[in-house]
Motif scaffolding. Structure first.
Motif: not given
Length: 1439
Positions: A445-447, A489-491, A494-495, A512-513
């Motif tokens: 969903l984040s994409r 790959g959360l980092l 978020l980036r 979130a970061l």
């Protein structure tokens, strides 16, 4: 050639199939060669027959082309000449400039044939499709034959609107309207049929003859359909072919030609019998492509479906089948094969490939579709399933692992919980009955392309990370969520989200970061300990450096690459996997955050999150802080927007924007940056005008700052802390002179506020503590003014820094008012309402007076008499009442329970951490005893003992007054627990361990001063010495001065080794004599030598101390840096950031340090020989002193060495034999090593000795033992001490590898290994029991005995060992493998027929090892009956 043959074969096959009536040419076969095919082609050409099909190139009307065929062009010439031609003149020759677009891949590029010698320009002109080529010649479509229908004349002004509901009953069959049509076209067709008119599509088609109905069953049928159906019914022939229509032949008689061909084919079939038709049909089905067969069947099913009305049953429909058992059901809906447009043709071909569906019962569908629903003409049950009711969630628990699902707040939803659907937690994913979203679904969903979905997913991920770091999932989820998200790959997610152009998505990504990087509890705990002793310093939050494995082939290349180049070669993924913060910096996070702050100007929450993220990045390391400071326009934006010099009062309690208002988190960011180094702090003060901000914020009271009261207190608190950090470098002290009236006013207002009826709130207390921390640093800086002014430099030879602007005279007026405050707070302990406030502020006041009197003695204005009088008054009025107060006594009783070292501080809260993102793991600490002022003794006792250590250092006569503190039962009990504790080192413990180490050190320093003069304290001297010994290897980086001070004073002090002058050596000797009488056998050398060795070692303690300090000289720079920080030499401090937390200051095996250092200098080659034969000067003395100290510790301070594994002790002592060829032969070394060997081989020690465990610093003990064997063969000369060291690892419980090495590769060493059982202090049973189970080793035992390599006169111990194992092996009758049993029998036969009668009798009649026997073992007079019977059975087999 192979491709052309295949194509030729396919063309000939089709032609002969369809035109078999003409010429009856032979049908090509798959086995035909290329020559055969060419021959058939020539015969076909000679016959003059017409081709069944011809390749026709369709004209491209867009290019204005005519037909691709010559004949077609000729036929169409007249038609084309009659059409209107529009020519556009004066078109520009140059191509217009087109907007750049991404290149598109052509599907036809690979099919085009180009030649190398072809001109590119000609090819371009030939394929030119520029707009000028299209518009220059436009050919209109011929509409002369199309009828014109005029609209009906109605009385309405506008046509009536057609509604789907009104036309749902007027549906027209698709064949009636010419195939698939739009809704509007179907409505028009229905209206024309209602009026009795033909549809428009049928008016343009030529009339066709009606198909004759067949009443009787014919004897033959056409070839393009199957011969019969399953029921055996014959199918009537049709008038035309269903496969070939002839529409694209181009000739006007194309339809007649195809009908004629079809009639000929039917006549051919009628002339054949049924068996011949079936045989040809089978041959054809075997040779044809299955896809072609399916195509024929689909056309047959399509035509047959038109014949049967919708009301007919399935039994009346025609079934298509083949000769095989497989069949295909007809399509439920008819498909029209139209020639409307290419798009329709493609759609229909796709529909033809769809597999037939089963009959659908509407009652079984969750929703009954209506006819007027859009795109619901074809029912799809798998999609309609989602419209039904959800299955019920699981009601019973199961041990099976299930996927974790979370709600939007990050709360874990239990698998059995049934939540309502209106919450929005149910979706069309896996497990539809369960509410919530899994991590995989949130990543998806984040994409998403929808903004709401991206925002919701990122917010949910942030909430999940926050709860994971708080430890809420520890008891319910398996594994680490944080590590799982980072690996997924959360980092990077978020980036990427930070670059989103939508502010809502950007804000969710920032939140979130912040949840990932920042832990609120960690920051609160560090802020809470800021006012403690050295609380402004902290460890950098760097992940542990893991050793990366490199391939052997790349070693040489890596050695030539610098660390910077090696780091640059890593990918972002590799960097982020080892260090999250470093990975974010490499992904250009700082410029993006600057853009958000400067350009986007987000909401207050996002601003605060960004500032907290920057603070966490600055805590990572000094290099990260430098990158934050150097980021273009980042700090300028922070200073101008969030730390302005002027601002207006916000109109709302919670302003919509924080731009233009001072923020506490912005000031905290400056403080963390300043802590990283003095140069960074100077840049902030001078280049970024922080000095002006401090003056603006602190010159007025918080109530006068035009801010909300709570925020005003926080901002001023952070301003005081920032100033304290700067003053810790000797900077910004000129502000002290300028703001001195404001500081005094603040002190007075604080004291007035702290009335019993009006206790301070927590932010007010923190502001007081921050101000006192500032005054402590200013006092330390002023104390160095005189030394700097006189031009004195330190022993390091550094350049003397300039003196600070504040002198000692500027701070002499502060003690008087602060002393009054201190006394009032002591009195406030009696008031229950004021007790917590007093306990919170008392440590800071005690630390201030300790700093003041510490610096006072270094000043030229120091007056000893007046100072001693002041100290006596301070002791009688402040210190003694404070120590004896009931509240303080209760705190002392809590020492053990609140200790981080003694007790297990793990709680029910288990924060989720990741190795790549270290943290303090503080959730749960904030409300525990260790940090609560009312129950935590750590800050108060640290400040109290520091002041006592300073006072007793100035006034020796006051030392006896504090005896009660050191000998009190709570303190003694606490120290006993300390001496037996084994704390672990990590970021989660180090931040508090450092403060407790200060307290333990100060208690030991007080005892060091009181033991020589106070008998009560001297009774506990061994305990304090034990505590000092265990504290030494615990000290963390930044405490090197404490370690040096302990080594210089208490560690090697005779006063603390009371056994040395209280009959300790004599007691050891008496115990050894008693042991000697009980054993009634002589050992050489005996244990009775240890007492004399201890007596000599105690006399040599000063030299031993010098030896260890010499070997620690490499720590001199670290000791001086630590000394500057701990003693308040502020102008010399480079950074308040502590060194990286890589491990303790000293290794746990520091007592072996001189011995290990000598071994490293001497070096050992790969073969085991010495690289350096000659020892350095003084090596013998250093090794002797090291062994003396080890003997003292092993006898009297055994608990202090328990942190060293027994295998590590043996490995370190092995250096005595490895570092030189004759060092172990020296007489003092021999005596001390014999004594240590006897102590290490006591029964209790042997049980705990495990040589299978790798010693620290070595891959395995076997490698070290191999070097010992090589050294023994080379230089031992049969030394008994070295021999005992070789025999020690050969015990039965240790690895077989070492015994194989002795009896295999180093069998020659058995000749000189003459240690007797009496000289060896290890029982023989440890070598012989249990029986050896290694068959190769037993063979080696037997071979060494038979070959004469092992004799009792050469190696008595191993001779007995070999006899015992061989004897047990050959007489064993236990069930074993066939190979082992055969070896037993073979070995027993060899022993029986052995010519050496002595060895034969030893092997056959061995009984048990016996130390006092002449041979070292006992034998049978005759074999037991069982053994004799077994021997007879084995030998009898041979006979």
């Amino acid at each position: 050639m192979r491709t052309s043959s295949i194509k030729m074969y396919g063309c000939l096959k089709i032609m002969l199939m369809l035109f078999s009536s003409r010429g009856m040419l032979r049908r090509p076969k798959p086995t035909d060669s290329e020559a055969d095919l060419l021959k058939e082609q020539q015969e076909f050409i000679k016959s003059g027959s017409l081709s069944a099909a011809s390749v026709v190139r369709r004209p491209d009307k867009r290019r204005g082309e005519a037909g691709g065929h010559a004949e077609e062009a000729h036929n169409d010439h007249n038609t084309e000449s009659q059409r209107d031609v529009v020519t556009i003149e004066d078109l520009p020759d140059d191509l217009p400039s087109l907007t750049p677009a991404p290149p598109k891949k052509s599907r036809f590029k690979n099919s085009r044939v180009t030649f190398d010698d072809e001109d590119a320009g000609e090819r371009l002109d030939r394929h030119d499709t520029h707009i000028s080529a299209v518009l220059s010649k436009i050919v209109e479509r011929d509409t002369s034959a199309i009828p014109i229908s005029l609209p009906e004349v109605t009385g309405m002004a506008f046509p009536k609107v057609l509604h789907r509901s009104a036309t749902s009953t007027q549906q027209v069959p698709l064949p009636a309207i010419g195939g698939k049509k739009s809704i509007f076209a179907r409505q028009i067709a229905a209206q024309r049929l209602k009026e009795g008119k033909l549809p428009l599509h049928s008016m343009s088609q030529a009339p066709q003859k009606p198909k004759p109905s067949v009443q009787n069953r014919p004897t033959q049928t056409s070839m393009d359909i199957d011969l019969c159906d399953h029921a055996g019914d014959w199918i009537a022939p049709v008038s035309t072919s269903r496969l070939v229509s002839g529409e694209r032949l181009g000739a006007p008689i194309s339809s007649e030609e195809t009908r004629r061909i079809h009639r000929e084919n039917q006549e051919k079939l009628l002339a054949m019998s049924q068996s011949e038709i079936l045989e040809e049909q089978k041959k054809l089905l075997c040779q044809l492509d299955p896809r072609l067969v399916e195509f024929v069947r689909s056309r047959r099913a399509e035509s047959s479906s038109h014949k049967h009305p919708e009301g007919k049953s399935s039994e009346e429909s025609v079934h298509i089948s083949s000769g095989s058992s497989s069949g295909t059901a007809p399509s439920p809906k008819p498909k029209e094969v139209g020639v409307e447009e290419e798009e329709d043709e493609g759609q229909e071909e796709e529909e033809e490939e769809v597999s037939p569906r089963c009959v659908i019962i509407e009652k079984e569908l969750p929703v009954r579709p209506q006819k007027d629903w859009v795109h619901m003409d074809q029912v799809e049950p798998d999609k309609l399933e989602w419209m039904g009711n959800l299955p019920a969630p699981r009601k019973t628990r199961t041990k099976q692992e299930m996927q974790a699902r979370f709600d939007f707040n990050g709360t874990l939803i239990p698998p059995m919980e049934d939540l309502p659907t209106h919450l929005g937690l149910h979706h069309h994913g896996e497990e539809p009955e369960r509410a919530g979203y899994s991590l995989q679904e949130l990543f998806l969903l984040s994409r998403s392309q929808l903004i709401q979905q991206r925002t919701l997913a990122l917010s949910t991920l942030g909430n999940i990370v926050s709860k994971a770091r708080a430890g809420e999932y520890h008891s319910t989820l398996k594994g680490s969520i944080l590590s799982t998200l980072l690996d997924a790959g959360l980092l990077f997610l978020l980036r990427f989200a930070l670059d989103d152009g939508v502010e809502g998505v950007m804000a969710a990504a920032v939140h979130a970061l912040r949840a990932l990087l920042v832990c609120t509890e960690d920051e609160e705990c560090l802020d809470l300990t800021f006012s403690w002793f050295r609380g402004l310093a902290y460890f950098p939050l760097l992940p542990s450096q893991e050793e990366e494995e490199e391939d052997d082939e790349l070693v040489d290349e890596i050695l030539q690459v610098t660390a910077k180049e090696k780091e640059e070669r890593k990918t972002d993924h590799d960097v982020a996997r080892h260090d999250v913060v470093k990975g974010l910096l490499r992904m250009k996070l700082l410029p993006r955050l600057r853009y958000i702050l400067e350009v986007v100007r987000p909401s207050p929450r996002v601003v605060q999150d960004i500032l907290e993220v920057l603070t966490r990045i600055a805590r990572h390391s000094s290099s990260s802080a430098t990158q934050v400071l150097d980021c273009p326009r980042l700090m300028e934006t922070v200073m101008s927007e969030f730390l302005p010099t002027t601002w207006t009062t916000p109109s709302l309690h919670l302003p919509q924007s924080v731009y233009g208002l001072p923020l506490a988190c912005a000031m905290k960011l400056l403080r963390i940056l300043a802590t990283s180094g003095r140069h960074t702090c100077a840049r902030l003060l001078n280049s970024f005008s922080v000095r002006e901000r401090l003056s603006r914020l602190l010159s007025a009271e918080p109530s006068e700052l035009l801010l909300e009261p709570y925020e005003a207190l926080r901002v001023t608190t952070e301003a005081y802390r920032m100033w304290a950090v700067a003053a810790g470098y000797g900077q910004a002290c000129d502000l002290y002179i300028d703001l001195y009236p404001a500081l005094v006013r603040s002190l007075q207002s604080f004291h007035r506020t702290l009335a019993p009826s009006d206790p301070l709130l927590q932010p007010q207390l923190q502001r007081v503590l921050a101000l006192l921390a500032l005054l402590i640093q200013v006092t330390h800086t002023a104390g160095c003014h005189q030394q700097l002014h006189a031009g004195m430099v330190s022993s390091r030879g550094d350049e003397c820094p300039p003196p600070p602007p504040v002198s000692w005279g500027r701070v002499t007026g502060l003690p008087a008012p602060l002393l009054g405050h201190l006394k009032s707070f002591i009195k406030g302990l009696d008031n229950q309402a004021q007790k917590d406030v007093s306990l919170t502020l008392l440590p800071a006041y005690l630390l201030y007076f300790a700093a003041f009197y510490h610096q006072l003695t270094k000043q030229s204005c120091f007056k000893p008499v007046e100072t001693l009088y002041e100290l006596e008054q301070l002791t009688s009025e402040v210190l003694l009442p404070l120590i004896n107060h009931s509240v303080v006594q209760d705190l002392i009783k809590n020492l053990k329970s609140s200790s981080v070292v003694c007790s297990d501080q793990s709680s029910s809260v288990h924060p989720d951490t990741s190795p790549s993102l270290p943290g303090l793991a503080c959730p749960g600490w904030r409300n525990r005893l260790v940090l609560m002022p009312s129950s935590c003794p750590l800050p108060l006792l640290t400040g109290l003992t520091l002041l006592l250590e300073t006072v007793t250092g100035i006034h020796k006569g006051l030392m006896g007054k504090f005896t009660g503190l050191l000998v009190s039962e709570p303190v003694i009990d606490y120290l006993r627990s300390i001496s037996q504790a084994t704390p672990t080192l990590s970021h989660t413990q180090a931040w508090l361990l450092r403060h407790e180490h200060h307290l333990i050190y100060l208690l030991v320093c007080l005892a060091y001063r009181l033991v020589p003069i106070e008998a009560q304290v001297a009774k506990h001297a061994p305990l304090y010495h034990q505590v000092a010994l265990v504290l030494l290897p615990w000290l963390l980086p930044g405490s090197e001065h404490l370690a040096h001070d302990l080594l210089s004073t208490i560690i090697f002090s005779k006063d603390f080794i009371s056994e040395s002058h209280s009959g300790g050596p004599e007691a050891i000797e008496l115990g050894e004599l008693k042991l000697h009488e009980e054993t009634s056998h002589h050992t050489s050398p005996s244990l009775q030598n240890v007492g004399a060795l201890l007596r000599e070692a105690c006399k040599n303690l000063p030299s031993i101390r010098g030896c260890f300090l010499t070997h620690l000289a490499h720590m001199e720079l670290s000791v001086l840096v630590s000394q500057d920080a701990l003693l308040g030499r502020n102008p010399w401090i480079k950074s308040h950031l502590l060194p990286e937390l890589t491990g303790p200051t000293l290794p746990s095996d520091w007592p072996f340090l001189p011995l290990v250092s000598l071994y490293e200098k001497a070096g050992v080659s790969g073969g085991g020989g010495l690289a350096v034969e000659q020892l350095p000067h003084g090596a013998l003395q250093a090794v002797t002193q090291c062994l003396q100290w080890l003997l003292v510790l092993e006898v009297w301070r055994e608990e202090a060495l328990k942190v060293i594994l027994p295998v590590a002790k043996v490995a370190r002592l092995s250096c005595v034999f490895l570092c030189s060829s004759d060092l172990f032969l020296e007489k003092p070394i021999q005596k001390l090593t014999w004594g240590l060997f006897r102590l290490l081989t006591r029964p209790s020690k042997l049980d705990s000795l495990d040589l299978n465990v790798p010693p620290p610093g070595l891959a395995s003990f076997q490698d070290l033992y191999s070097a010992l064997l090589t050294q023994y063969e080379a230089v031992s000369f049969g030394d008994r001490l070295f021999g005992c060291w070789i025999l020690l690892p050969l015990q039965r419980k240790y690895s077989t590898t070492m015994r194989l090495a002795v009896f295999g590769e180093h069998v020659g060493s058995l000749r000189s290994l003459g240690v007797t059982p009496d000289q060896l202090s290890i029982p023989m049973e440890r070598f012989t029991s249990p029986p050896e189970d290694s068959l190769p080793l037993v063979h080696l035992y037997f071979r060494s005995l038979v070959s004469g390599s092992l004799k009792p006169c050469w190696c008595p111990v191993l001779y007995v060992v070999a006899l015992a194992h061989v004897n047990t092996f050959v007489f064993s009758q236990d069930a074993a493998a066939q190979e082992v049993d055969a070896a037993r029998r073979n070995m027993l036969r060899k022993i029986y027929y052995m010519t050496d009668e002595v060895l034969k009798n030893h092997l056959l009649f061995f009984r048990l090892p016996k130390r006092d026997s002449k041979l070292g073992f006992d034998t049978y007079e005759q074999l037991p009956p069982i053994r004799a019977k077994h021997l007879d059975s084995v030998v009898g087999l041979q006979r």
